[in-house]
Design an enzyme around this catalytic site. Structure first.
Site, PDB file in Angstrom:
ATOM      1  N   ASP A 134      45.608  44.367  32.794  1.00  0.00           N
ATOM      2  CA  ASP A 134      45.401  45.823  32.769  1.00  0.00           C
ATOM      3  C   ASP A 134      46.533  46.525  33.529  1.00  0.00           C
ATOM      4  O   ASP A 134      46.618  47.751  33.540  1.00  0.00           O
ATOM      5  CB  ASP A 134      44.011  46.209  33.287  1.00  0.00           C
ATOM      6  N   SER A 135      47.432  45.731  34.125  1.00  0.00           N
ATOM      7  CA  SER A 135      48.668  46.285  34.699  1.00  0.00           C
ATOM      8  C   SER A 135      49.461  47.015  33.604  1.00  0.00           C
ATOM      9  O   SER A 135      50.331  47.838  33.905  1.00  0.00           O
ATOM     10  CB  SER A 135      49.518  45.166  35.314  1.00  0.00           C
ATOM     11  N   LYS A 142      39.665  37.783  31.856  1.00  0.00           N
ATOM     12  CA  LYS A 142      39.738  37.771  33.326  1.00  0.00           C
ATOM     13  C   LYS A 142      38.840  38.890  33.851  1.00  0.00           C
ATOM     14  O   LYS A 142      38.807  39.990  33.279  1.00  0.00           O
ATOM     15  CB  LYS A 142      41.175  37.971  33.813  1.00  0.00           C
ATOM     16  N   GLU A 202      45.086  36.981  44.564  1.00  0.00           N
ATOM     17  CA  GLU A 202      46.119  38.024  44.702  1.00  0.00           C
ATOM     18  C   GLU A 202      46.265  38.465  46.159  1.00  0.00           C
ATOM     19  O   GLU A 202      45.296  38.880  46.801  1.00  0.00           O
ATOM     20  CB  GLU A 202      45.777  39.239  43.811  1.00  0.00           C
TER      21      GLU A 202
HETATM   22  O1  KIV Z   1      46.712  43.077  35.439  1.00  0.00           O
HETATM   23  C1  KIV Z   1      47.442  42.168  35.859  1.00  0.00           C
HETATM   24  O2  KIV Z   1      48.615  42.058  35.533  1.00  0.00           O
HETATM   25  C2  KIV Z   1      46.851  41.212  36.779  1.00  0.00           C
HETATM   26  C3  KIV Z   1      47.752  40.224  37.435  1.00  0.00           C
HETATM   27  C4  KIV Z   1      48.424  40.903  38.559  1.00  0.00           C
HETATM   28  C5  KIV Z   1      47.062  39.000  37.856  1.00  0.00           C
HETATM   29  O3  KIV Z   1      45.685  41.246  37.026  1.00  0.00           O
END
Ligand code: KIV
Length: 294
Positions: free
Chosen positions: A58-59, A127, A196
């Site tokens: 979700d980044s 995730k 994290e």
């Molecule tokens: O959204 C993302 O990219 C993440 C990673 C930082 C693990 O959750």
């Protein structure tokens, strides 16, 4: 040399990675490599060089859509991104990141949304952020047949609630809570856990305490694998460069240089050149009196 050459396995010989391979890799002390991707071309590249897993994080909301946080990201926004990544990847294990409020409301809602990542987004796992408080959700989703990757330590979706992007596990009490979080997720049936921004010492303890692989981001050298945000690796996200991320390229400068040159060439009239244009046959051209053209 790419990841496949390093492992001595050609792309033709590589088999599709599954969640079962993740635990085999932990048992065999083979480091797991995960990276985020949000489109077809980078998914193709990441898969081709031999990453084990691609996370549609979700980044995406921050590094591609320009949101300040990951909180506004929706399932609807991520599904077409998952589909594009899927089209580019044939070997890596594909994981879709469940956005804020797509899994917290109820187990039923979480299963329904996780199912969308699998059925519509064509991901192979999801995730879910959160420790023991989300263990019942992770269990429900995983019991429904959808593999779940946990995520503890800094959990960006709830970072404000937990005091921002502070390193976790700096003292024994918070370290013990992290171990308990990891263990409750393991009991819930997750196939791995992202750690994290956890101190290296505590990430090591957690990695030894659980049977499932840990994938670190800013959590030091002793995790079973590592994940980074692609735009951090490529130097393509201008707002923030986390100290734990390593920038392997400076694509922002490369892109800036290329676009600046294009602007200058168009303005000077040196682009397009002869080789970029399409021509008519001479006979056809002769039939046209350019003076009659509007
Ligand atoms: O959204 C993302 O990219 C993440 C990673 C930082 C693990 O959750």
């Amino acid at each position: 040399m790419d990841g496949c050459e390093l492992s001595g396995i050609s792309n033709a010989e590589r088999k599709k990675l599954t969640v079962a391979d993740f635990s085999k890799m932990k048992a065999q002390r083979q480091r797991i490599v995960m990276v985020t991707s949000y489109d077809y071309p980078t998914s193709l590249i990441a898969d081709d060089v031999g990453v084990d897993s691609i996370l549609v994080g979700d980044s995406y909301g921050m590094v591609v859509l320009g949101y300040d946080t990951t909180i506004p990201v929706t399932v609807e926004e991520l599904l077409p991104v998952c589909q594009a990544v899927r089209r580019g990847a044939s070997h890596s294990l594909l994981i879709g990141d469940m956005p804020f409020l797509s899994f917290q409301i109820s187990e039923e809602d979480a299963i329904r949304n996780a199912g969308r990542f699998i059925k519509e987004g064509r991901m192979e796992a999801v995730k879910i952020e959160g420790g023991r408080e989300m263990a019942h959700i992770a269990k429900a989703v995983s019991n429904s047949g959808i593999p779940v990757l946990g995520h503890i330590g800094v959990t960006p979706q709830t970072a404000t609630l937990h005091g921002g992007y502070r390193v976790r596990g700096k003292n024994a009490d918070s370290g013990k809570r992290l171990v308990e979080d990891a263990k409750s997720l393991e009991e819930a049936g997750v196939f791995g856990i992202v750690l994290e921004m956890i101190t290296e010492e505590m990430a090591r303890v957690i990695t030894q305490a659980v049977s499932v692989p840990t994938i670190g981001i800013g959590s030091g050298r002793y995790c079973d694998g590592q994940v980074l945000v692609l735009h951090d690796i490529l130097g393509l996200y201008p707002r923030l460069v986390p100290r734990f991320a390593k920038r392997y390229a400076d694509l922002a400068s490369t892109i800036k240089g290329a676009v600046t040159e294009y602007v200058a060439e168009v303005r000077r009239g040196t682009f397009p050149e002869e080789k970029h244009v399409f021509k008519m046959d001479d006979t056809e051209r002769d039939k046209i009196d350019l003076r009659e053209m509007p």
